[in-house]
Enzyme design. Structure first.
Site, short mmCIF file in Angstrom:
data_model
loop_
_atom_site.label_atom_id
_atom_site.label_comp_id
_atom_site.label_asym_id
_atom_site.label_seq_id
_atom_site.Cartn_x
_atom_site.Cartn_y
_atom_site.Cartn_z
N LYS A 1 -42.15 95.26 38.31
CA LYS A 1 -41.30 96.47 38.21
C LYS A 1 -42.05 97.60 37.53
O LYS A 1 -42.06 98.73 38.02
CB LYS A 1 -40.04 96.14 37.38
N ASN A 2 -42.69 97.28 36.41
CA ASN A 2 -43.29 98.36 35.62
C ASN A 2 -44.61 98.89 36.20
O ASN A 2 -45.17 99.86 35.69
CB ASN A 2 -43.47 97.92 34.16
N CYS B 1 -32.04 105.12 24.24
CA CYS B 1 -31.53 104.01 25.04
C CYS B 1 -31.30 102.85 24.10
O CYS B 1 -31.58 102.94 22.90
CB CYS B 1 -32.47 103.66 26.18
N ARG C 1 -36.87 106.38 21.51
CA ARG C 1 -37.82 106.66 22.58
C ARG C 1 -38.04 108.16 22.84
O ARG C 1 -37.60 108.70 23.85
CB ARG C 1 -37.40 105.92 23.86
N ASP D 1 -41.93 93.19 25.86
CA ASP D 1 -41.00 92.79 26.94
C ASP D 1 -40.85 91.27 27.06
O ASP D 1 -40.06 90.80 27.88
CB ASP D 1 -41.48 93.37 28.28
N ARG E 1 -31.81 94.82 37.09
CA ARG E 1 -32.80 95.91 36.96
C ARG E 1 -34.22 95.36 37.03
O ARG E 1 -35.14 96.09 37.40
CB ARG E 1 -32.62 96.63 35.62
C1 EPZ Z 1 -42.97 100.94 29.08
O1 EPZ Z 1 -42.03 101.84 28.52
C2 EPZ Z 1 -42.19 99.91 29.82
N1 EPZ Z 1 -41.38 100.55 30.86
C3 EPZ Z 1 -41.28 99.14 28.87
O2 EPZ Z 1 -40.62 98.13 29.57
C4 EPZ Z 1 -42.15 98.51 27.79
O3 EPZ Z 1 -41.31 97.88 26.84
C5 EPZ Z 1 -42.99 99.59 27.09
O4 EPZ Z 1 -43.76 100.32 28.08
C6 EPZ Z 1 -43.95 99.03 26.06
O5 EPZ Z 1 -44.79 98.09 26.65
C7 EPZ Z 1 -41.90 100.79 32.04
O6 EPZ Z 1 -43.07 100.57 32.30
C8 EPZ Z 1 -41.00 101.35 33.08
P1 EPZ Z 1 -44.08 103.44 25.58
P2 EPZ Z 1 -42.50 103.23 27.92
O7 EPZ Z 1 -44.14 104.90 25.84
O8 EPZ Z 1 -43.66 103.72 28.66
C9 EPZ Z 1 -43.04 105.53 21.43
C10 EPZ Z 1 -38.76 96.85 30.28
O9 EPZ Z 1 -37.98 96.06 29.69
N2 EPZ Z 1 -43.20 106.84 22.07
O10 EPZ Z 1 -45.32 102.64 25.69
O11 EPZ Z 1 -41.30 104.08 27.83
C11 EPZ Z 1 -41.84 104.74 21.95
O12 EPZ Z 1 -40.65 105.19 21.34
C12 EPZ Z 1 -39.19 98.16 29.66
O13 EPZ Z 1 -39.22 96.64 31.41
C13 EPZ Z 1 -43.19 107.95 21.27
O14 EPZ Z 1 -43.06 107.87 20.04
O15 EPZ Z 1 -42.93 102.78 26.47
C14 EPZ Z 1 -42.22 103.34 21.57
O16 EPZ Z 1 -41.94 103.11 20.23
C15 EPZ Z 1 -38.43 98.51 28.44
N3 EPZ Z 1 -43.31 109.18 21.87
C16 EPZ Z 1 -43.74 103.34 21.77
O17 EPZ Z 1 -44.14 104.72 21.77
C17 EPZ Z 1 -43.46 109.33 23.20
O18 EPZ Z 1 -43.58 110.47 23.68
C18 EPZ Z 1 -44.23 102.71 23.06
O19 EPZ Z 1 -43.46 103.23 24.13
C19 EPZ Z 1 -43.50 108.17 24.02
C20 EPZ Z 1 -43.35 106.93 23.42
#
Ligand code: EPZ
Length: 430
Positions: free
Chosen positions: A22-23, A126, A131, A317, A409
């Site tokens: 998915k991701n 969320c 996030r 995850d 999902r």
């Molecule tokens: C991706 O989300 C995945 N989603 C998530 O999977 C996964 O948990 C996550 O990466 C971490 O591995 C998809 O690929 C669709 P991040 P993403 O930006 O990209 C902070 C699932 O269950 N952050 O790497 O949104 C954020 O809050 C999902 O399949 C900022 O602070 O995650 C988090 O603490 C859920 N500012 C950390 O970085 C920003 O601008 C990592 O988030 C962006 C992120």
């Protein structure tokens, strides 16, 4: 609303085909906005998030054709989907759509790069945490974009001649912001060097697809990615990589219930850290031709401490699922979540099955119990829900998991895949 009924206690034996990730599928689909040619993706999983993104991309002008829905002999669907965005119909991604799926915010990268502008709703918080999107704003600003927040939207504008390559180092690792920078920089003028980039296999998959489309990218999979911008990208054909989270989830299910299962169509190297943790917990995990074999011993689960980290660390995850496994370990284990601040919603629900877990800040202390007992449970996110399914498989009696839409999902043919291996799992539609 659908529910899933599980009668626990059966070992899992057989073959579980692993779907496309998915991701990886989501950013790959979004990459179709970068070209007026057709991007063909193979191995696209049939999931609610994928269908949702298909609708969102349609809104931006992407024509989508699902080709030859062929059912494999082993029962998994693997679809080939063609995405064609001859012209971008709309550079606005409205709140109603972005609020349903956070990843749809990522259209900001290709829209800005190709059209010079984008108006994208802020995704908001969320269930698993706040996030924020500050890293996207900083990164795209570094490429010369003007980014302004107005009325819940980000208005992004590229300089007159387009985005400009730059050096930018993320203060924190973000998968989504790395995807967006890769897509935006591919069409920028000049060279971009991203520091502290996410190293997740899904980032590498997106980079490989962009390279097939004509992008000049090196270093994906390391912390430093270099992108030499090109004036345009073409179509390509790309196969979505196997879902490492689905792989790890079923491996943990087998470790928990006992049994012998081959996870086909996947690759052990995508989840080294998780495999190591599952082995330390007592299951045998080995690479076999075309997949992974997992032999679980059910009652002899050893306690293992884990800490979630960006790749190659233990994936957030898989945190909920591993905690599910640890509820039946013969000792005390600790699970520490460092990526999201609120990703412990499964704790209370696992407790309903008899698990003994106490939370202290970002760390859960799990005292293994000899048996779990089935109960009605629900969860508010995808991975938490599936942790309840695998705990239910090992619990005595009946577990009823509600809010199944979370599972839909991210897990393709969940009930079928488990049932074929001897589990008693059925969907009840009310
Ligand atoms: C991706 O989300 C995945 N989603 C998530 O999977 C996964 O948990 C996550 O990466 C971490 O591995 C998809 O690929 C669709 P991040 P993403 O930006 O990209 C902070 C699932 O269950 N952050 O790497 O949104 C954020 O809050 C999902 O399949 C900022 O602070 O995650 C988090 O603490 C859920 N500012 C950390 O970085 C920003 O601008 C990592 O988030 C962006 C992120």
């Amino acid at each position: 609303m659908d529910r899933i009924r599980i009668v626990g206690g059966n070992a899992l034996n057989g073959i579980i085909p692993i779907s496309g990730a998915k991701n990886a599928a989501l950013p790959l689909m979004i990459a179709s906005l970068l070209t007026s040619d057709t991007l063909t993706l193979e191995n696209v999983p049939h999931l609610a998030d994928v269908e949702g993104l298909i609708r969102i991309l349609g809104n931006h002008g992407v024509d989508i054709a699902v080709n030859g829905r062929r059912e494999h002999q082993d029962g998994s669907y693997s679809r080939t989907v063609h995405f064609t965005c001859r012209t971008v119909a709309d550079t606005t991604a409205p709140y109603e759509l972005v609020s349903k799926m956070r990843a749809s915010f990522w259209v900001i990268g290709p829209l800005l790069a190709r059209e010079g502008q984008a108006r994208v709703s802020l995704p908001g918080g969320c269930a698993i945490g706040t996030r924020p999107v500050d890293l996207f704003i900083e990164g795209l600003t570094a490429l010369g974009a003007e980014m302004e927040i107005d009325g819940g939207y980000i208005n992004a504008k590229a300089p007159k001649g387009g985005l400009i390559g730059a050096r930018y180092t993320f203060p924190k690792v973000s998968v989504g912001a790395t995807h967006v920078m890769l897509m935006a920089a591919s069409l920028a003028n000049g060279t971009t060097v991203i520091g502290n980039a996410a190293r997740e296999p899904e980032v590498v998959d997106l980079a490989n697809c962009l390279i097939a489309m004509g992008a000049k990218i090196s270093g994906a999979g390391t912390s430093t990615i270099t992108i030499e911008g090109v004036p345009s990208l073409s179509g390509a054909r790309h196969r979505v990589l196997p879902d490492r989270i689905e792989t790890g989830t079923y491996a943990m299910a087998v470790a928990m219930t006992g049994g012998d299962v081959t996870l086909s169509g996947t690759d052990i190297t995508l989840l080294d850290t998780a495999v190591e943790a599952i082995r330390r917990a007592g299951a045998e995990v080995s690479a076999v031709e075309g997949g992974i074999r997992v032999i679980g011993h059910g009652d002899q689960i050893r306690p293992v401490d884990i800490v979630t980290e960006p790749f190659p660390g233990f994936p957030t995850d898989l945190q909920a699922q591993f905690m599910g496994l640890m509820t039946r370990a013969n000792g005390i284990s600790h699970v520490t979540e460092t990526i999201f601040e609120n990703r412990f919603m499964h704790v209370q629900e696992l407790a309903r099955l008899g698990a003994k877990i106490t939370l202290s800040g970002q760390t859960a202390r799990i005292e293994g119990v000899t048996r779990l007992r089935g109960a009605p449970v629900m969860a508010t996110d995808l991975r938490a829900s599936v942790s309840l399914v695998i705990a239910g498989l090992a619990a005595e009696g009946e577990t009823m998991v509600s809010r199944v839409y979370h599972l839909d999902r991210g897990f393709e043919w969940l009930e079928e895949k488990l049932t074929r291996c001897g589990a008693i799992v059925e969907r009840i539609s009310d």
